[in-house]
Structure formats: C-alpha cells, structure tokens
Scaffold this motif. Structure first.
Motif, short mmCIF file in Angstrom:
data_model
loop_
_atom_site.label_atom_id
_atom_site.label_comp_id
_atom_site.label_asym_id
_atom_site.label_seq_id
_atom_site.Cartn_x
_atom_site.Cartn_y
_atom_site.Cartn_z
N LEU A 75 -23.64 32.75 1.02
CA LEU A 75 -23.42 31.35 1.40
C LEU A 75 -22.09 30.86 0.85
CD1 LEU A 75 -24.78 28.94 2.83
CD2 LEU A 75 -25.77 28.31 0.61
N GLY A 76 -21.85 31.11 -0.43
CA GLY A 76 -20.57 30.77 -1.06
C GLY A 76 -20.39 29.28 -1.29
N ARG A 77 -19.38 28.96 -2.08
CA ARG A 77 -19.14 27.58 -2.46
C ARG A 77 -18.71 26.73 -1.27
NH1 ARG A 77 -15.37 23.90 -3.64
NH2 ARG A 77 -15.84 22.42 -5.32
N GLU A 78 -17.80 27.24 -0.46
CA GLU A 78 -17.27 26.43 0.64
C GLU A 78 -18.36 26.02 1.62
OE1 GLU A 78 -13.96 28.27 2.50
OE2 GLU A 78 -12.72 28.30 0.70
N ARG A 79 -19.21 26.98 1.99
CA ARG A 79 -20.29 26.65 2.91
C ARG A 79 -21.28 25.69 2.27
NH1 ARG A 79 -20.04 32.30 4.12
NH2 ARG A 79 -19.21 32.70 6.20
N THR A 80 -21.56 25.90 0.99
CA THR A 80 -22.48 25.01 0.29
C THR A 80 -21.96 23.57 0.28
OG1 THR A 80 -23.18 26.82 -1.16
CG2 THR A 80 -23.67 24.58 -1.90
N ALA A 82 -19.80 22.30 2.37
CA ALA A 82 -19.78 21.80 3.74
C ALA A 82 -21.17 21.33 4.18
CB ALA A 82 -19.27 22.88 4.69
N ILE A 83 -22.19 22.09 3.80
CA ILE A 83 -23.56 21.70 4.15
C ILE A 83 -23.96 20.43 3.41
CG2 ILE A 83 -26.00 22.37 3.94
CD1 ILE A 83 -25.05 25.29 4.31
N ALA A 84 -23.62 20.37 2.13
CA ALA A 84 -23.97 19.20 1.32
C ALA A 84 -23.29 17.94 1.84
CB ALA A 84 -23.59 19.44 -0.13
N ALA A 85 -22.05 18.10 2.33
CA ALA A 85 -21.30 16.94 2.82
C ALA A 85 -21.96 16.32 4.05
CB ALA A 85 -19.87 17.35 3.15
N ARG A 86 -22.74 17.11 4.78
CA ARG A 86 -23.42 16.61 5.97
C ARG A 86 -24.76 15.96 5.66
NH1 ARG A 86 -21.70 21.82 7.94
NH2 ARG A 86 -19.92 21.61 9.36
N LEU A 87 -25.25 16.14 4.44
CA LEU A 87 -26.54 15.58 4.08
C LEU A 87 -26.41 14.09 3.76
CD1 LEU A 87 -27.88 18.40 1.72
CD2 LEU A 87 -28.50 17.99 4.10
N PRO A 88 -27.37 13.29 4.19
CA PRO A 88 -27.32 11.87 3.87
C PRO A 88 -27.46 11.63 2.37
CG PRO A 88 -29.44 12.45 4.86
CD PRO A 88 -28.56 13.65 5.00
N LEU A 89 -26.67 10.68 1.88
CA LEU A 89 -26.71 10.24 0.47
C LEU A 89 -26.15 11.26 -0.52
CD1 LEU A 89 -30.28 8.63 0.38
CD2 LEU A 89 -28.11 7.51 0.88
N VAL A 90 -25.73 12.42 -0.03
CA VAL A 90 -25.17 13.43 -0.92
C VAL A 90 -23.66 13.45 -0.76
CG1 VAL A 90 -25.07 15.88 -1.51
CG2 VAL A 90 -27.24 14.84 -0.83
N LYS A 91 -22.96 13.46 -1.88
CA LYS A 91 -21.50 13.48 -1.86
C LYS A 91 -20.99 14.80 -2.42
CE LYS A 91 -21.24 8.48 -2.69
NZ LYS A 91 -20.73 7.43 -3.61
N VAL A 92 -19.77 15.12 -2.07
CA VAL A 92 -19.15 16.33 -2.59
C VAL A 92 -19.08 16.26 -4.12
CG1 VAL A 92 -17.03 17.71 -2.67
CG2 VAL A 92 -17.84 16.79 -0.49
N SER A 93 -18.87 15.06 -4.64
CA SER A 93 -18.80 14.90 -6.10
C SER A 93 -20.12 15.30 -6.76
CB SER A 93 -18.45 13.45 -6.46
OG SER A 93 -19.42 12.56 -5.94
N ASP A 94 -21.25 15.13 -6.05
CA ASP A 94 -22.54 15.55 -6.58
C ASP A 94 -22.56 17.07 -6.77
OD1 ASP A 94 -23.55 12.93 -6.52
OD2 ASP A 94 -24.15 13.15 -4.43
N ILE A 95 -22.03 17.76 -5.78
CA ILE A 95 -21.98 19.22 -5.86
C ILE A 95 -21.06 19.65 -6.99
CG2 ILE A 95 -21.46 21.33 -4.60
CD1 ILE A 95 -23.85 19.78 -3.56
N GLU A 96 -19.94 18.96 -7.13
CA GLU A 96 -18.99 19.32 -8.18
C GLU A 96 -19.59 19.11 -9.56
OE1 GLU A 96 -15.74 16.83 -7.10
OE2 GLU A 96 -14.87 18.31 -5.71
N ARG A 97 -20.36 18.04 -9.73
CA ARG A 97 -21.03 17.80 -11.01
C ARG A 97 -22.09 18.87 -11.27
NH1 ARG A 97 -20.41 12.24 -9.70
NH2 ARG A 97 -22.43 12.22 -8.64
N THR A 98 -22.81 19.24 -10.21
CA THR A 98 -23.82 20.30 -10.35
C THR A 98 -23.17 21.61 -10.74
OG1 THR A 98 -25.20 19.23 -8.67
CG2 THR A 98 -25.66 21.54 -9.16
#
Length: 205
Positions: A75-80, A82-98
């Motif tokens: 899956l890799g980081r980029e796909r993860t 990209a998928i997260a960015a399409r989810l409602p209420l989820v931001k890229v910054s959330d992924i970066e913090r995770t």
C-alpha cells in the motif's frame, strides 16, 4: 467453528492449529480465543504435543502478521495518504501525526498490540506502511504472539473439558477493547465536527 478447527487439528495435528491461527490473523471473525485453548485441550488429550502446539500457533501468528505487513508495504505511504485524504473528517495532518507517533512508539505498539484483540492483526498494516525493519517486526511479533498464545494454550491444557471457559473471559476483554476504540472514534468525530462548525461560523462573520 469449533468443529472445523477440531477437524483441522485432527487431520494435521499441531500444524493444523498453526494454519487456523494464521487464518485468524487475516480473518478476525475466526477467534483466537477458540483456537488456542482448543489446541491446549487437544494437547492435553494427546492429539498433539504441548510444545508443538505452542510453536506452531506462534508460527501461524507470525505468518499471518507477515502477510498483513506485506499488505501495508504494498500500500505504501503515498497511497495511504491519498486514501485518507478522501475520507470525511480525516486530514493529511492526522496521518502525519500518526506516522510521527508510530516512529516513536512503533516497537511497543507491535509488541503489545499482539496481545490486544482487534488490534493484534491490524497493527501489522501500519508497520508495513512505515517499513519497520523486517527483522525487528518479526522478533516483536513472535515475542508478543508467544505470550498471548502460551497464555491461552496453557489455559486450555489446564482446563481440559472446560477449555471453553476461556472464551468467556476473552469475550469480556474484547468487548472492553471494542467499547474503548468506539469511544475514541466517536470523540475524534465529535471534536472534528465541532471544529468544522466553529470554522464555518467564523467564515460567515
């Protein structure tokens, strides 16, 4: 489910228990709290050796976890992101913090995660996404799985015909974990909705 697991162990012995545990990692509806004490009960009845049961169930855990690690790596980081960015209420910054959290605490998360229902399988995916060194992942997974598996195999071995009592205790534990996880998700959604509402009101002023 009990009959299928019993049949698998009757046919293959301890390797059958290992296969069942590997499948449990990939398909959580197959419960480890049934497989492991049942393997212990089978060992108590002489259908397999106790040490073999412990080794094969732990090997099955590692194989199942490794498959999910591979899913995360593919899956890799980029796909993860990209998928997260399409989810409602989820931001890229959330992924970066995770990601930052996993960099700091990933080894503890993988080790202890193997002893937490639901997360014991899921934790392998972010380990793969973040490309945790494979030897580290395998060692931590094997150690955490060995503790979890040994506890329930020995319980089933000690309880004998009453091995199914173990499932009741683990069921309560699983429900507590599920409630805590659900509460965390609801708190996240509520916080994000409140922030969105405040931002919208400020924009209208």
């Amino acid at each position: 489910m009990d009959d299928w697991i019993n049949s698998l162990m009757d046919t293959l012995g301890a390797p059958g228990a290992g296969i069942a545990v590997a499948l449990e990692n990939l398909f959580p509806p197959i419960p480890s709290e049934v497989i492991l004490p049942l393997a212990g009960f089978a060992a108590a009845g002489g259908r397999m050796g106790l040490l073999a049961a412990l080794l094969w169930t732990t090997a099955g855990s590692v194989v199942g976890a490794l498959a999910l690690y591979g899913v995360g790596a593919l899956l890799g980081r980029e796909r993860t992101v990209a998928i997260a960015a399409r989810l409602p209420l989820v931001k890229v910054s959330d992924i970066e913090r995770t990601e930052a959290w996993f960099v700091r605490h990933g080894t503890k998360a993988v080790f202890f995660g193997r002893m937490v229902p639901i997360f014991r399988s899921l934790i392998s995916v972010p380990a793969g996404v973040e490309r945790m060194p494979l030897p580290t992942f395998l060692v931590l997974t094997a150690l955490g799985s060995a503790i979890w598996n040994t506890t329930f195999v020995l319980a089933g071995h000690a309880l004998g015909d009453n091995w199914d009592q173990v499932t009741g205790y683990v069921s309560v534990y699983s429900k507590v974990v599920l409630v805590v996880a659900a509460a965390a998700v609801l708190a996240f959604v509520a916080t994000r909705l409140l922030r969105s509402g405040r931002g919208a009101r400020r924009g209208n002023r």
